[in-house]
Enzyme design. Structure first.
Site, PDB file in Angstrom:
ATOM      1  N   SER A 142     -26.458  43.907  16.745  1.00 48.45           N
ATOM      2  CA  SER A 142     -26.999  45.100  17.413  1.00 48.45           C
ATOM      3  C   SER A 142     -26.759  44.964  18.915  1.00 48.45           C
ATOM      4  O   SER A 142     -26.555  43.858  19.416  1.00 48.45           O
ATOM      5  CB  SER A 142     -28.508  45.179  17.167  1.00 48.45           C
ATOM      6  OG  SER A 142     -29.129  46.088  18.045  1.00 48.45           O
ATOM      7  N   TYR A 155     -37.353  42.297  16.566  1.00 46.56           N
ATOM      8  CA  TYR A 155     -36.025  42.784  16.144  1.00 46.56           C
ATOM      9  C   TYR A 155     -34.946  42.143  17.024  1.00 46.56           C
ATOM     10  O   TYR A 155     -33.922  41.661  16.528  1.00 46.56           O
ATOM     11  CB  TYR A 155     -35.989  44.309  16.256  1.00 46.56           C
ATOM     12  CG  TYR A 155     -34.683  44.950  15.837  1.00 46.56           C
ATOM     13  CD1 TYR A 155     -34.401  45.217  14.503  1.00 46.56           C
ATOM     14  CD2 TYR A 155     -33.716  45.314  16.789  1.00 46.56           C
ATOM     15  CE1 TYR A 155     -33.206  45.819  14.118  1.00 46.56           C
ATOM     16  CE2 TYR A 155     -32.524  45.919  16.420  1.00 46.56           C
ATOM     17  CZ  TYR A 155     -32.271  46.172  15.084  1.00 46.56           C
ATOM     18  OH  TYR A 155     -31.080  46.768  14.701  1.00 46.56           O
TER      19      TYR A 155
HETATM   20  P1  NDP Z   1     -31.197  52.171   7.306  1.00 45.96           P
HETATM   21  O1  NDP Z   1     -32.671  51.934   7.304  1.00 45.96           O
HETATM   22  O2  NDP Z   1     -30.700  53.572   7.388  1.00 45.96           O
HETATM   23  O3  NDP Z   1     -30.545  51.481   5.995  1.00 45.96           O
HETATM   24  C1  NDP Z   1     -30.911  50.191   5.625  1.00 45.96           C
HETATM   25  C2  NDP Z   1     -30.239  49.855   4.302  1.00 45.96           C
HETATM   26  O4  NDP Z   1     -30.577  48.514   3.945  1.00 45.96           O
HETATM   27  C3  NDP Z   1     -30.685  50.737   3.149  1.00 45.96           C
HETATM   28  O5  NDP Z   1     -29.594  50.980   2.297  1.00 45.96           O
HETATM   29  C4  NDP Z   1     -31.741  49.884   2.446  1.00 45.96           C
HETATM   30  O6  NDP Z   1     -31.831  50.290   1.090  1.00 45.96           O
HETATM   31  C5  NDP Z   1     -31.143  48.489   2.626  1.00 45.96           C
HETATM   32  N1  NDP Z   1     -32.103  47.388   2.574  1.00 45.96           N
HETATM   33  C6  NDP Z   1     -33.175  47.193   3.370  1.00 45.96           C
HETATM   34  N2  NDP Z   1     -33.809  46.058   3.015  1.00 45.96           N
HETATM   35  C7  NDP Z   1     -33.101  45.517   1.988  1.00 45.96           C
HETATM   36  C8  NDP Z   1     -33.258  44.351   1.194  1.00 45.96           C
HETATM   37  N3  NDP Z   1     -34.282  43.504   1.394  1.00 45.96           N
HETATM   38  N4  NDP Z   1     -32.360  44.094   0.219  1.00 45.96           N
HETATM   39  C9  NDP Z   1     -31.321  44.941   0.004  1.00 45.96           C
HETATM   40  N5  NDP Z   1     -31.129  46.071   0.724  1.00 45.96           N
HETATM   41  C10 NDP Z   1     -32.015  46.349   1.696  1.00 45.96           C
HETATM   42  O7  NDP Z   1     -30.621  51.285   8.499  1.00 45.96           O
HETATM   43  P2  NDP Z   1     -29.318  51.481   9.432  1.00 45.96           P
HETATM   44  O8  NDP Z   1     -28.188  51.995   8.622  1.00 45.96           O
HETATM   45  O9  NDP Z   1     -29.711  52.184  10.669  1.00 45.96           O
HETATM   46  O10 NDP Z   1     -29.049  49.974   9.841  1.00 45.96           O
HETATM   47  C11 NDP Z   1     -28.160  49.130   9.128  1.00 45.96           C
HETATM   48  C12 NDP Z   1     -27.971  47.859   9.925  1.00 45.96           C
HETATM   49  O11 NDP Z   1     -27.447  48.188  11.217  1.00 45.96           O
HETATM   50  C13 NDP Z   1     -29.249  47.081  10.163  1.00 45.96           C
HETATM   51  O12 NDP Z   1     -28.979  45.690  10.109  1.00 45.96           O
HETATM   52  C14 NDP Z   1     -29.637  47.490  11.575  1.00 45.96           C
HETATM   53  O13 NDP Z   1     -30.434  46.528  12.208  1.00 45.96           O
HETATM   54  C15 NDP Z   1     -28.272  47.618  12.219  1.00 45.96           C
HETATM   55  N6  NDP Z   1     -28.220  48.440  13.419  1.00 45.96           N
HETATM   56  C16 NDP Z   1     -28.526  49.791  13.363  1.00 45.96           C
HETATM   57  C17 NDP Z   1     -28.410  50.556  14.507  1.00 45.96           C
HETATM   58  C18 NDP Z   1     -28.650  52.030  14.507  1.00 45.96           C
HETATM   59  O14 NDP Z   1     -28.484  52.650  15.575  1.00 45.96           O
HETATM   60  N7  NDP Z   1     -28.996  52.658  13.394  1.00 45.96           N
HETATM   61  C19 NDP Z   1     -27.997  49.967  15.791  1.00 45.96           C
HETATM   62  C20 NDP Z   1     -27.703  48.556  15.720  1.00 45.96           C
HETATM   63  C21 NDP Z   1     -27.809  47.840  14.574  1.00 45.96           C
HETATM   64  P3  NDP Z   1     -33.204  50.152   0.208  1.00 45.96           P
HETATM   65  O15 NDP Z   1     -34.348  50.395   1.161  1.00 45.96           O
HETATM   66  O16 NDP Z   1     -33.062  51.210  -0.831  1.00 45.96           O
HETATM   67  O17 NDP Z   1     -33.174  48.764  -0.337  1.00 45.96           O
END
Ligand code: NDP
Length: 251
Positions: A142, A155
């Site tokens: 990130s 975070y």
């Molecule tokens: P979302 O919350 O939109 O998506 C998260 C995804 O991870 C979902 O598909 C969720 O599915 C899955 N997930 C969460 N926990 C688990 C688990 N324990 N096991 C398996 N799957 C899991 O997040 P983003 O798309 O925004 O973020 C994705 C990544 O990018 C993260 O690591 C975030 O920190 C990083 N990031 C995001 C930014 C942004 O601007 N959005 C900026 C910088 C980094 P489900 O809940 O159904 O399991």
């Protein structure tokens, strides 16, 4: 330069947390580059919808915080279906709140989701990659890997750790033919950031603070991912590639 360097035909990629958001966008981008996708998340229904949308053939419905389950499921999956050539460790979560009142259980859950998962899935998949002498691991860090902001200290800690675990993976595993790198996204509109996107003050801050003058578009993360997943990056190892509209380059 030949575009065949970026061609992922014949490669199989697992993207954790790919039922929505950044993971889904990266999965779609890897499919467009020719890869066969394995989607992951904890919700069967969400995964089924996502795989239908991008034509993914396989899903691994699995909580990536569970080390034992990850190891046995990945071993069984490789035995049953074949190699995982590319791993994108994307699953992550956010919990915002002042550090002085931050609930310890939320802190533990964040460590498990954002950093232990990278260890769990990275180790389980890398063991097979090491045997084959090849593999690509891409960890999603990130902009908070480099910079803190009020209310997200835990975070920030986890994302700093993702970058350093990436360097450790490269240091331990490059000799076996693996390339392990990270992508550090700036601010993108996903469900994780819904509260921020809907807050006009925060949204204005993002636009003013980012040299590009706007939020990132999900498809703008795909090029970095395809590059790090492909033969175009065979001597790139332990790198953290910021895709943030210049945010981390300026104060
Ligand atoms: P979302 O919350 O939109 O998506 C998260 C995804 O991870 C979902 O598909 C969720 O599915 C899955 N997930 C969460 N926990 C688990 C688990 N324990 N096991 C398996 N799957 C899991 O997040 P983003 O798309 O925004 O973020 C994705 C990544 O990018 C993260 O690591 C975030 O920190 C990083 N990031 C995001 C930014 C942004 O601007 N959005 C900026 C910088 C980094 P489900 O809940 O159904 O399991």
């Amino acid at each position: 330069m030949s575009t065949s360097l970026f061609n992922l035909a014949g490669k199989r990629a697992l993207v954790t947390g790919s039922s929505q958001g950044i993971g889904f966008a990266l999965a779609k981008g890897l499919v467009d580059a020719g890869a066969e996708l394995i989607l992951n998340g904890r919700d069967e229904a969400k995964l089924a919808k996502a795989s239908e949308a991008i034509g993914a053939r396989q899903c691994l419905c699995l909580d990536v915080t569970d080390h034992k389950a990850v190891r046995s499921e990945i071993d069984a999956f490789e035995d049953r279906t074949g190699p995982i050539d590319i791993l994108v460790n994307n699953a992550g979560m956010q919990h915002r709140g002042p550090l002085e009142n931050f609930p310890p259980e939320a802190f533990e859950r964040m460590l498990a989701t954002n950093i232990s998962s990278v260890f769990n899935v990275g180790q389980a998949v890398a063991r097979h990659m090491i045997d084959r002498g090849a593999g690509k691991i891409i960890n999603i860090a990130s902009v908070n890997t480099a910079l803190a902001r009020p209310g997200i200290a835990p975070y920030t800690a986890t994302k700093g750790a993702v970058a350093n675990l990436t360097k450790g993976m490269a240091t331990d595993w490059a000799r076996y033919g693996l390339q392990c790198n990270a992508i550090a996204p700036g601010y993108f509109d996903t469900p994780l950031n819904a509260a921020l996107v809907n807050d006009p003050v925060f949204s204005d801050w993002v636009q003013n603070r980012t040299p590009a003058g706007r939020w990132g578009r999900l498809e703008e993360l795909v090029g970095a991912c395809v590059f790090l997943a492909s033969d175009a990056s065979t001597y790139v190892n332990g790198h953290v590639l910021y895709v943030d509209g210049g945010m981390s380059a300026s104060i």
